[in-house]
Write an enzyme that holds these catalytic residues in place. Structure first.
Site, PDB file in Angstrom:
ATOM      1  N   HIS A 145      56.468  32.811  28.507  1.00 12.83           N
ATOM      2  CA  HIS A 145      55.379  32.204  27.734  1.00 12.83           C
ATOM      3  C   HIS A 145      54.027  32.754  28.214  1.00 12.83           C
ATOM      4  CE1 HIS A 145      53.036  29.188  25.586  1.00 12.83           C
ATOM      5  NE2 HIS A 145      52.450  28.836  26.708  1.00 12.83           N
ATOM      6  N   GLN A 251      41.577  25.512  21.063  1.00  9.52           N
ATOM      7  CA  GLN A 251      41.845  26.034  22.411  1.00  9.52           C
ATOM      8  C   GLN A 251      41.163  27.388  22.624  1.00  9.52           C
ATOM      9  OE1 GLN A 251      46.056  26.378  23.171  1.00  9.52           O
ATOM     10  NE2 GLN A 251      45.801  27.011  25.291  1.00  9.52           N
TER      11      GLN A 251
END
Ligand code: MN
Length: 441
Positions: A145, A251
């Site tokens: 990730h 974000q």
């Protein structure tokens, strides 16, 4: 480390037939904890233990007088409306309760008649967040990730140099953590659209999931004291499923220089059931480092961690669109992976968190971070599955998704299975996206 004991014997069966059905998440070898009450009632929430399609009501068990000694004391505090007091008792008390319940729920147990009156069908129950979560910390323990995300922001330098040395994390927000069934409004906020020179304000356009596990802290540590790797797991109560919903456009604009903030704190959803590390003992796997990667520093290393500090927990993400729901269709699977691919273990997260003297408290929650595996179909977030929104994914009914749309429900599932052990599961963690609130002016 929890060694295997009589509660793990795959040959054990329960007098409750539904606990013996192949494929159940809750055989007698699992015995996870939740807080529950009868759906729609004004009953007090209290602790319960899953067995087959039922919940063993710990308040009723405590009242029945069936248990004795340490197990009875644990059931008594487990009957409270949150599990913090049970968590604070530590793993020996929880283990004594597990052993006593395992024996009492077994085929042929003398306690059958008494315990049968303590069962509530799961189909008639509703759940609450299992603990008062004082603090929530989200880690970043999948190197896949971290690399996939890093590639989108820094193609030449995807993985920052600290990643393979430090279990990276940030302090999150506990107040917006909800239990499975949570519905939340699409967040509104500031974003900087590509090519724009000034930010926009409005509903999030890149709403995402994060497939994670949540680790509930059991007994805490005093401020100023660090927890050694050899004791780290003694401070863990258990593991649940966690969806760390993320607003990627918010974000992208806010995360530098101090990290995630409003992109993350509008909602996080956890499963009601917390599976103990003791129940997970048959599914331990070795913690390893790839050739050429640095070995963990001494304070993050132990023999037990090397031999069995990781867990092989199968994970799956399902997406159910409003169209599927209207047609009575099941959710579409968009990811399958395992917790075994994580770069840092539960013990390493806990030890690292306390190495500077930070005090963890019973009921604190540690997120694993998005648990993407090595290949793209094992990615636990849409930002990876769609390569930053460039390649929509195809769903089984012909629909596509790039980001979550209003009305979408996401279902996380987790289970463990292997030859020679009973299959155990985590149940489900479901959350649904509602339209954004109306913005004035
Ligand atoms: Mn996260």
């Amino acid at each position: 480390m929890s060694p295997l004991n009589e509660t793990h014997d795959p040959a054990l069966t329960s007098w409750l037939a539904s606990a013996n059905m192949p494929g159940t998440d809750f055989p007698i070898q699992n015995l996870p904890f939740a807080v529950f009450r009868r759906k729609g009632s004004s009953e007090a929430f209290r602790g319960g233990v899953a067995i087959g399609d039922q919940i063993l009501d710990l308040a009723a068990v405590a009242k029945s007088g069936v248990l004795t000694g340490q197990a009875a004391a644990a059931a008594q505090v487990g009957a409270q409306d949150k599990l913090n007091a049970l968590m604070a008792l530590g793993i020996n008390a929880c283990s004594a309760l597990r052993l006593a319940l395992s024996r009492a729920l077994r085929e042929g147990s003398a306690e059958q008649a008494a315990l049968q009156t303590c069962l509530v069908p799961q189909a008639e129950a509703e759940y609450d967040v299992p603990a008062r979560i004082g603090d929530y910390t989200d880690f970043y323990t999948s190197v896949y990730h971290a690399t996939n995300i890093g590639k989108q922001f820094r193609p030449d330098n995807p993985l920052l140099p600290n990643y393979k040395w430090v279990p990276i994390g940030y302090h999150g927000r506990a107040s917006s953590i909800g239990v499975s069934g949570q519905q939340f409004r699409r967040p509104v906020g500031q974003t900087m659209p590509p090519g724009a020179t000034e930010p926009s304000f409005g509903p999030c356009k890149r709403l995402d999931i994060e497939l994670e596990l949540g680790i509930f802290v059991g007994s805490g540590n005093a401020l100023g004291e660090a927890v050694d790797m050899n004791e780290a797991e003694d401070h863990v109560f258990g593991i649940c499923l966690l969806n760390d919903w993320s607003a990627r456009d918010i974000q992208g604009w806010e995360y530098q220089p101090l990290g995630p903030f409003l992109a993350k704190n509008f909602a996080s959803t956890i499963s009601p059931w917390v599976v103990t590390l003791e129940a997970l003992a048959p599914y331990r796997v070795a913690f390893t480092r790839a050739e050429g990667d640095p070995q963990p520093m001494a304070y993050l290393d132990s023999d037990a961690n090397r031999s069995g500090g990781a867990f092989d927990i199968h994970l799956q993400v399902g997406l159910q669109t409003p169209q599927m729901r209207a047609a009575g269709q099941a959710d579409a699977s968009i990811c399958r992976t395992s917790y075994r691919h994580a770069y840092w273990t539960v013990a390493q997260m806990l030890t690292h968190h306390t190495v500077n003297g930070c005090n963890l408290q019973p009921g604190d929650l540690l997120g694993s971070g998005t648990l993407s595996g090595p290949t793209l179909d094992q990615a636990g977030a849409l930002i990876e599955l769609t390569t930053g929104g460039k390649n929509p994914i195809a769903l089984h009914n012909g629909e596509q998704r790039t980001w979550l749309e209003d009305g979408d429900s996401v279902v996380l599932r987790g289970w463990c299975e292997r030859e020679g052990a009973a299959r155990i599961g985590f149940g489900e963690c479901v959350g649904t996206v509602l339209p954004a609130r109306t913005i004035k002016g």
